[in-house]
Design an enzyme around this catalytic site. Sequence first.
Site, PDB file in Angstrom:
ATOM      1  CG  ASP A 171       0.765  49.587  16.781  1.00  0.00           C
ATOM      2  OD1 ASP A 171       0.343  49.550  17.954  1.00  0.00           O
ATOM      3  OD2 ASP A 171       1.968  49.655  16.489  1.00  0.00           O
ATOM      4  NE  ARG A 235      13.680  38.781  18.784  1.00  0.00           N
ATOM      5  CZ  ARG A 235      14.527  39.501  18.045  1.00  0.00           C
ATOM      6  NH1 ARG A 235      14.370  39.538  16.740  1.00  0.00           N
ATOM      7  NH2 ARG A 235      15.519  40.162  18.597  1.00  0.00           N
ATOM      8  CD  GLU A 264      16.026  32.681  14.886  1.00  0.00           C
ATOM      9  OE1 GLU A 264      17.103  33.230  15.250  1.00  0.00           O
ATOM     10  OE2 GLU A 264      15.043  33.329  14.496  1.00  0.00           O
ATOM     11  CG  HIS A 283      17.545  36.435  13.249  1.00  0.00           C
ATOM     12  ND1 HIS A 283      16.988  35.941  14.414  1.00  0.00           N
ATOM     13  CD2 HIS A 283      17.398  37.773  13.321  1.00  0.00           C
ATOM     14  CE1 HIS A 283      16.539  36.941  15.158  1.00  0.00           C
ATOM     15  NE2 HIS A 283      16.778  38.071  14.506  1.00  0.00           N
ATOM     16  CB  ALA A 285      15.308  41.019   8.250  1.00  0.00           C
TER      17      ALA A 285
END
Length: 317
Positions: A171, A235, A264, A283, A285
């Site tokens: 990151d 995403r 989706e 979708h 989670a």
Amino acid sequence: MKILVTELMWYDGIEELKRNGHSVDYDKQLGRKRTELLDLVPSYDALIVRNETKVDPELLDAAKNTKVIGRLGVGLDNIDLEAAKARNMPVIPAVHANATSVAEYVMAAMMDASRPLNNADADVRKGNWNRKRFTGNELNGKTVGLVGLGEIGHRVAKRAKAFGMDVIGYDPFVTPFDHILAETGVRSVDELNELLTESDFVSVHVPLTKATRHMINKENFPQMKSHAYVINSARGGIVHEQDLVSAVQSGKIAGAYLDVLETEPVEKDSALAQVDSIRLSPHIAGSTEEAQSRTAMLIAGEVMKVLNGGKSLCAVV
């Protein structure tokens, strides 16, 4: 005040709005009914959406009386933030409300990859007793690489550490003294490719932006371990799906767990659905009962703050 909810919202959040004297119109399919939504939205003081409602300049122009937009989740790629800012319309995501659920999804995916109990159950029910086939592997001693070291990455790291895993992270926006590095023991790497090379599991936790779109693709799959898995609960579009299919089919990596897709729901003829070792979920989670309730209550409370003339600490614009 009148509030329009265009997608699924847990009822405790809706009831909270009503208990405080607000009028709520709720249609969980409205985000897909563009013409009807454009006709309805001008009369509402607040708009609450999830990820399917396209909040673009056209909708924002129609929402001439709307004072605030609540987002039941954290992804904001369906909302034009610059357009909302230009119209002085705060956008409030459900910051951290579903982070624990997403972290547990990642752990569940890694455990399923290591010990596929559903497959073992199905095989035993066929009359087999194949102990060798379902021997599996331990998570202890394996390495999980976190692409993105925000709140969800932090919670995954804590849980993975408890399982005895090594945790590395990539990151570029995290400094050496940020909590996840200084206190959680995550080892930071300077390049994405370094993380991909070392990891047994690669878990994606970044937003979808121009910089992150297809950041995991055919250029870096060959650098991964052949037994590695990719887990994307962030995403769709961050992992290049066709490149992933090719990488799994050619044995460059072992498989993937995808909770999010570029399109989706998944198309019936999608190549993703034809590969057994690419596991798909709809979708979900961050959508446990507990997270749904927290998300609904947080958004209800923060939207009401703005409607009452205050400011939300969760607002991004």
